[in-house]
Scaffold this motif. Structure first.
Motif, PDB file in Angstrom:
ATOM      1  N   LEU A  23       5.921  27.460  31.426  1.00 49.73           N
ATOM      2  CA  LEU A  23       5.470  26.257  30.735  1.00 49.73           C
ATOM      3  C   LEU A  23       4.933  25.247  31.733  1.00 49.73           C
ATOM      4  CD1 LEU A  23       5.582  24.635  27.941  1.00 49.73           C
ATOM      5  CD2 LEU A  23       7.716  23.684  28.837  1.00 49.73           C
ATOM      6  N   ARG A  24       3.702  24.812  31.526  1.00 51.79           N
ATOM      7  CA  ARG A  24       3.152  23.698  32.296  1.00 51.79           C
ATOM      8  C   ARG A  24       3.498  22.419  31.539  1.00 51.79           C
ATOM      9  NH1 ARG A  24      -0.624  20.904  35.988  1.00 51.79           N
ATOM     10  NH2 ARG A  24      -0.336  18.827  35.156  1.00 51.79           N
ATOM     11  N   ILE A  25       4.272  21.540  32.173  1.00 46.98           N
ATOM     12  CA  ILE A  25       4.622  20.266  31.552  1.00 46.98           C
ATOM     13  C   ILE A  25       3.443  19.316  31.721  1.00 46.98           C
ATOM     14  CG2 ILE A  25       6.267  18.355  31.476  1.00 46.98           C
ATOM     15  CD1 ILE A  25       8.313  20.188  32.767  1.00 46.98           C
ATOM     16  N   CYS A  26       2.958  18.762  30.611  1.00 49.30           N
ATOM     17  CA  CYS A  26       1.772  17.902  30.633  1.00 49.30           C
ATOM     18  C   CYS A  26       2.114  16.425  30.541  1.00 49.30           C
ATOM     19  CB  CYS A  26       0.830  18.274  29.503  1.00 49.30           C
ATOM     20  SG  CYS A  26       0.209  19.965  29.608  1.00 49.30           S
ATOM     21  N   SER A  27       3.253  16.104  29.939  1.00 49.03           N
ATOM     22  CA  SER A  27       3.657  14.700  29.830  1.00 49.03           C
ATOM     23  C   SER A  27       5.168  14.628  29.626  1.00 49.03           C
ATOM     24  CB  SER A  27       2.945  14.005  28.663  1.00 49.03           C
ATOM     25  OG  SER A  27       3.353  14.554  27.424  1.00 49.03           O
ATOM     26  N   GLY A  28       5.721  13.471  29.967  1.00 49.42           N
ATOM     27  CA  GLY A  28       7.130  13.224  29.699  1.00 49.42           C
ATOM     28  C   GLY A  28       8.069  13.951  30.639  1.00 49.42           C
ATOM     29  N   THR A  29       9.318  14.019  30.227  1.00 47.65           N
ATOM     30  CA  THR A  29      10.399  14.594  31.031  1.00 47.65           C
ATOM     31  C   THR A  29      11.015  15.779  30.298  1.00 47.65           C
ATOM     32  OG1 THR A  29      10.925  12.395  31.908  1.00 47.65           O
ATOM     33  CG2 THR A  29      12.599  14.104  32.167  1.00 47.65           C
ATOM     34  N   PHE A  30      11.215  16.858  31.039  1.00 48.47           N
ATOM     35  CA  PHE A  30      11.940  18.006  30.503  1.00 48.47           C
ATOM     36  C   PHE A  30      13.409  17.884  30.882  1.00 48.47           C
ATOM     37  CE2 PHE A  30      14.024  21.992  31.443  1.00 48.47           C
ATOM     38  CZ  PHE A  30      13.833  22.715  30.280  1.00 48.47           C
ATOM     39  N   GLU A  31      14.308  18.062  29.904  1.00 49.81           N
ATOM     40  CA  GLU A  31      15.746  18.071  30.152  1.00 49.81           C
ATOM     41  C   GLU A  31      16.331  19.344  29.565  1.00 49.81           C
ATOM     42  OE1 GLU A  31      17.803  14.482  29.063  1.00 49.81           O
ATOM     43  OE2 GLU A  31      15.982  13.287  29.339  1.00 49.81           O
ATOM     44  N   ARG A  32      17.123  20.025  30.367  1.00 50.63           N
ATOM     45  CA  ARG A  32      17.727  21.265  29.882  1.00 50.63           C
ATOM     46  C   ARG A  32      18.586  20.994  28.648  1.00 50.63           C
ATOM     47  NH1 ARG A  32      22.221  24.770  31.599  1.00 50.63           N
ATOM     48  NH2 ARG A  32      22.814  23.227  33.159  1.00 50.63           N
ATOM     49  N   GLY A  33      18.385  21.818  27.618  1.00 50.19           N
ATOM     50  CA  GLY A  33      19.120  21.645  26.378  1.00 50.19           C
ATOM     51  C   GLY A  33      18.427  20.748  25.370  1.00 50.19           C
ATOM     52  N   MET A  34      17.256  20.215  25.731  1.00 47.39           N
ATOM     53  CA  MET A  34      16.556  19.304  24.829  1.00 47.39           C
ATOM     54  C   MET A  34      15.993  20.049  23.625  1.00 47.39           C
ATOM     55  SD  MET A  34      12.973  18.650  26.934  1.00 47.39           S
ATOM     56  CE  MET A  34      12.427  17.351  25.833  1.00 47.39           C
ATOM     57  N   LYS A  35      15.825  19.322  22.525  1.00 43.49           N
ATOM     58  CA  LYS A  35      15.163  19.847  21.347  1.00 43.49           C
ATOM     59  C   LYS A  35      13.666  19.582  21.456  1.00 43.49           C
ATOM     60  CE  LYS A  35      18.776  19.654  17.805  1.00 43.49           C
ATOM     61  NZ  LYS A  35      19.142  19.055  16.484  1.00 43.49           N
ATOM     62  N   VAL A  36      12.867  20.565  21.018  1.00 39.60           N
ATOM     63  CA  VAL A  36      11.414  20.409  21.014  1.00 39.60           C
ATOM     64  C   VAL A  36      10.861  20.929  19.696  1.00 39.60           C
ATOM     65  CG1 VAL A  36      11.178  20.604  23.522  1.00 39.60           C
ATOM     66  CG2 VAL A  36      11.067  22.670  22.111  1.00 39.60           C
TER      67      VAL A  36
ATOM     68  N   ASP B 202       6.119  25.776  13.331  1.00 39.40           N
ATOM     69  CA  ASP B 202       6.588  24.684  12.478  1.00 39.40           C
ATOM     70  C   ASP B 202       8.120  24.651  12.422  1.00 39.40           C
ATOM     71  OD1 ASP B 202       6.479  22.486  10.822  1.00 39.40           O
ATOM     72  OD2 ASP B 202       6.304  23.671   8.979  1.00 39.40           O
ATOM     73  N   ARG B 203       8.720  24.626  13.614  1.00 33.85           N
ATOM     74  CA  ARG B 203      10.177  24.577  13.667  1.00 33.85           C
ATOM     75  C   ARG B 203      10.633  23.908  14.956  1.00 33.85           C
ATOM     76  NH1 ARG B 203      13.103  30.229  14.291  1.00 33.85           N
ATOM     77  NH2 ARG B 203      14.773  28.760  14.812  1.00 33.85           N
ATOM     78  N   GLU B 204      11.900  23.519  14.991  1.00 31.41           N
ATOM     79  CA  GLU B 204      12.505  22.953  16.190  1.00 31.41           C
ATOM     80  C   GLU B 204      13.221  24.047  16.972  1.00 31.41           C
ATOM     81  OE1 GLU B 204      15.084  19.666  15.475  1.00 31.41           O
ATOM     82  OE2 GLU B 204      13.491  18.345  14.758  1.00 31.41           O
ATOM     83  N   LEU B 205      13.172  23.909  18.305  1.00 32.15           N
ATOM     84  CA  LEU B 205      13.872  24.834  19.193  1.00 32.15           C
ATOM     85  C   LEU B 205      14.679  24.028  20.198  1.00 32.15           C
ATOM     86  CD1 LEU B 205      10.985  27.333  20.065  1.00 32.15           C
ATOM     87  CD2 LEU B 205      12.769  27.660  18.344  1.00 32.15           C
ATOM     88  N   ARG B 206      15.749  24.614  20.690  1.00 31.81           N
ATOM     89  CA  ARG B 206      16.514  23.999  21.771  1.00 31.81           C
ATOM     90  C   ARG B 206      16.272  24.801  23.049  1.00 31.81           C
ATOM     91  NH1 ARG B 206      20.495  20.333  22.035  1.00 31.81           N
ATOM     92  NH2 ARG B 206      20.839  20.394  19.770  1.00 31.81           N
ATOM     93  N   LEU B 207      15.803  24.123  24.102  1.00 30.55           N
ATOM     94  CA  LEU B 207      15.501  24.787  25.374  1.00 30.55           C
ATOM     95  C   LEU B 207      16.751  24.763  26.245  1.00 30.55           C
ATOM     96  CD1 LEU B 207      11.942  23.324  26.021  1.00 30.55           C
ATOM     97  CD2 LEU B 207      12.592  25.377  24.743  1.00 30.55           C
ATOM     98  N   SER B 208      17.626  25.724  26.015  1.00 32.67           N
ATOM     99  CA  SER B 208      18.937  25.722  26.670  1.00 32.67           C
ATOM    100  C   SER B 208      18.891  26.263  28.089  1.00 32.67           C
ATOM    101  CB  SER B 208      19.931  26.547  25.846  1.00 32.67           C
ATOM    102  OG  SER B 208      20.050  26.014  24.542  1.00 32.67           O
ATOM    103  N   TYR B 209      17.985  27.205  28.363  1.00 33.24           N
ATOM    104  CA  TYR B 209      17.949  27.851  29.670  1.00 33.24           C
ATOM    105  C   TYR B 209      16.551  27.719  30.274  1.00 33.24           C
ATOM    106  CZ  TYR B 209      22.229  29.893  27.847  1.00 33.24           C
ATOM    107  OH  TYR B 209      23.466  30.060  27.295  1.00 33.24           O
ATOM    108  N   ALA B 210      16.484  27.106  31.426  1.00 32.45           N
ATOM    109  CA  ALA B 210      15.196  26.909  32.092  1.00 32.45           C
ATOM    110  C   ALA B 210      15.382  27.095  33.589  1.00 32.45           C
ATOM    111  CB  ALA B 210      14.630  25.535  31.791  1.00 32.45           C
ATOM    112  N   ASN B 211      14.348  27.626  34.242  1.00 31.82           N
ATOM    113  CA  ASN B 211      14.418  27.898  35.671  1.00 31.82           C
ATOM    114  C   ASN B 211      13.168  27.404  36.375  1.00 31.82           C
ATOM    115  OD1 ASN B 211      16.873  29.855  35.781  1.00 31.82           O
ATOM    116  ND2 ASN B 211      15.581  30.717  34.174  1.00 31.82           N
TER     117      ASN B 211
END
Length: 524
Positions: A313-326, A332-341
């Motif tokens: 994932l290329r982050i284009c704006s804002g802040t990424f936080e582990r476990g955040m909802k997107v 057309d749904r929400e996901l939780r990004l629990s694991y990121a490296n």
């Protein structure tokens, strides 16, 4: 503000070149200078030597060629640098294209003996269309090759971009003595076997101290070249670089680590921070607080023990936080990004925080496709990432029918990576897909990975097609009814109609028979 400071210190770039120009070697030297690795690996290491850090795939290490893009991150002079190493071989141009979309600038590596080669021209064209700022590094100055003025002329004539040489080589091949840094007014002297240059402060390129260190012949040659440069090349303008009109150029030898430090320092001084991105709701600035990003790469089986799948994932704006909802607009749904490296090629570490400009690997259970936008806040979509039209086709068969499901899963995962494209005959269905690739070497990779990662003994049967086109009507919608001329319609992975033809002549005939149909080389 801390958030804006973090965003503005990000630098994300890709390295582009023709195969064998030394791209993987310079990547490792950059990582060494960035303090990421203790020693640079040998790309074509003999038995027992360290393999290239960025070439993590088994086949890459066996062949000494980059097959897949690697993502590496390091700190340098207060900057957080995301380095995207890309395949140089033309058969993997699609992977490189996607990676360039994720970068804010590029470093173009050229072989001093060969100048601008075919694949470099193609990749530069992608950068030109996107107005990507480009640095140029003329590599292999320790070998005999074109003189530096001829190299500059080659770049400017072939690519249509102005060069601004920041350093200037003194001699070439066995006569190579070092570099003159035009901005710093320094003479850097190199010797084989010694990485660090001897730095001599001078008053300019006419300083007698240069004559004392390099000899009369090379000094006179340098004077003649510099006189021509001063007349032909004006001052360096930062804005022209940002607009992709001029390329700061340096010289050196990645193999001996000569001049790579100067390139990295130049990069730190002039590379742009994260750039705004076009979207369906207008321009998205990197300092916007709402999180957004797009998936530009998917890689399966980086960790074979866990059969993982990573969406880059290329982050284009804002802040990424582990476990955040997107929000995932396509689903057309929400996901939780629990694991990121974050990555150093295959090596990874879990991260809790990342900012616009960073590249993060999201552990994916099948939700993401290449080109997907991920947001928090108002839904939007970034510009789509087109697929290249495949030119070589075949069908896969397996000796052991009990492993057919494993084959289907493996092919599906590799298709989702973008390694191959799957097309279907609607009369047969998805159980026996046609596999399409852009280049011959992609089939070699496909068969190797099915055997190496999935333990499958697979046979590939070639098909006679060489052309794939997507038919669209005047209304901009896919043509689903039969075409005049008798050509059958197949379906791509998104069930869009596609025509497969044996030769270009057949395409020209179809166009003549169907004047109201546009035959596109991409799905969009």
């Amino acid at each position: 503000m801390v958030f804006e400071d973090e965003v503005l210190r990000r630098r994300t770039f890709a390295i582009i070149s023709h195969p064998d120009a030394g791209k993987t070697t310079i990547t490792e030297k950059i990582l060494w200078l960035g303090g990421v690795i203790r020693e640079a690996g040998e790309v074509h290491g003999k038995s027992g030597t360290k393999k290239a850090t960025s070439d993590w795939m088994t086949l890459e290490q066996q062949r000494g060629v980059s097959i897949t893009s690697s993502v590496m991150q390091f700190d340098f002079k207060g900057l957080r640098v995301n380095l995207l190493d890309t395949p140089g071989h033309k058969d993997f141009g699609e992977d490189t294209y996607r990676t360039l979309i994720a970068a804010d600038c590029a470093a173009m590596l050229i072989d001093a003996a060969k100048g601008v080669e075919a694949q470099t021209r193609k990749l530069y064209e992608v950068c030109r269309l996107r107005r990507t700022p480009i640095f140029t590094f003329a590599n292999k100055m320790d070998r005999e090759g074109k003189d530096p003025l001829a190299l500059i002329d080659d770049v400017e004539t072939t690519l249509g971009i102005k060069c601004y040489p920041v350093t200037w080589p003194i001699g070439i091949g066995d006569r190579f003595k070092g570099l003159y840094h035009r901005l710093r007014k320094e003479l850097l002297l190199y010797e084989k076997g010694r990485v660090e240059a001897e730095v001599v402060k001078v008053d300019g390129w006419n300083d007698p101290k240069i004559l004392e260190r390099v000899g009369e012949e090379l000094f006179k040659q340098m004077q003649e070249e510099m006189e021509l440069l001063e007349v032909a090349i004006g001052d360096f303008e930062q804005q022209e670089f940002i607009e992709g009109k001029v390329s700061p150029m340096t010289f050196g030898s990645a193999k001996h680590n000569w001049g790579v430090d100067l390139f990295l320092e130049l990069f730190a001084d002039y590379a742009p921070p994260p750039m705004p991105r076009k979207s369906s709701i207008g321009e998205i600035k990197p300092t916007d607080k709402n999180f957004s990003g797009f998936v530009f790469k998917i890689q399966a089986n980086m960790d074979r023990k866990h059969r993982d799948r990573v969406a880059f994932l290329r982050i284009c704006s804002g802040t990424f936080e582990r476990g955040m909802k997107v929000r995932h607009p396509r689903l057309d749904r929400e996901l939780r990004l629990s694991y990121a490296n974050q990555f150093l090629a295959r090596e990874r570490e879990t991260i809790d925080l990342a900012f616009a400009g960073d590249i993060v690997g999201i552990i994916d259970t099948g939700y993401f496709k290449i080109g997907d936008t991920i947001v928090w806040g108002k839904d939007l979509e970034f510009e789509p990432i087109p697929r290249f039209s495949p030119e070589i086709f075949g069908r896969l068969s397996i000796k052991d029918p009990l492993k057919r499901k494993t084959l289907q899963k493996g092919v599906q995962q590799l298709a989702e990576e973008g390694t191959i494209q799957m097309l279907y005959d609607p009369q047969i269905g998805k159980q026996d897909p046609i596999v399409g690739v852009v280049g011959e070497l992609q089939f070699d990779v496909l068969l190797f990975r099915l055997n190496d990662e999935y333990q499958l003994d697979v046979r590939l049967d070639r098909l006679p097609f060489t052309v794939a086109r997507w038919p669209f009507g005047k209304d901009g919608q896919p043509v689903k009814e039969a075409l005049k001329g008798g050509s059958r319609l197949y379906l791509d992975e998104d069930e869009r109609p596609v025509v497969l033809l044996e030769k270009e002549w057949d395409l020209n005939w179809l166009k003549k028979e169907n004047p109201d149909v546009e035959f596109r080389v991409t799905q969009r």
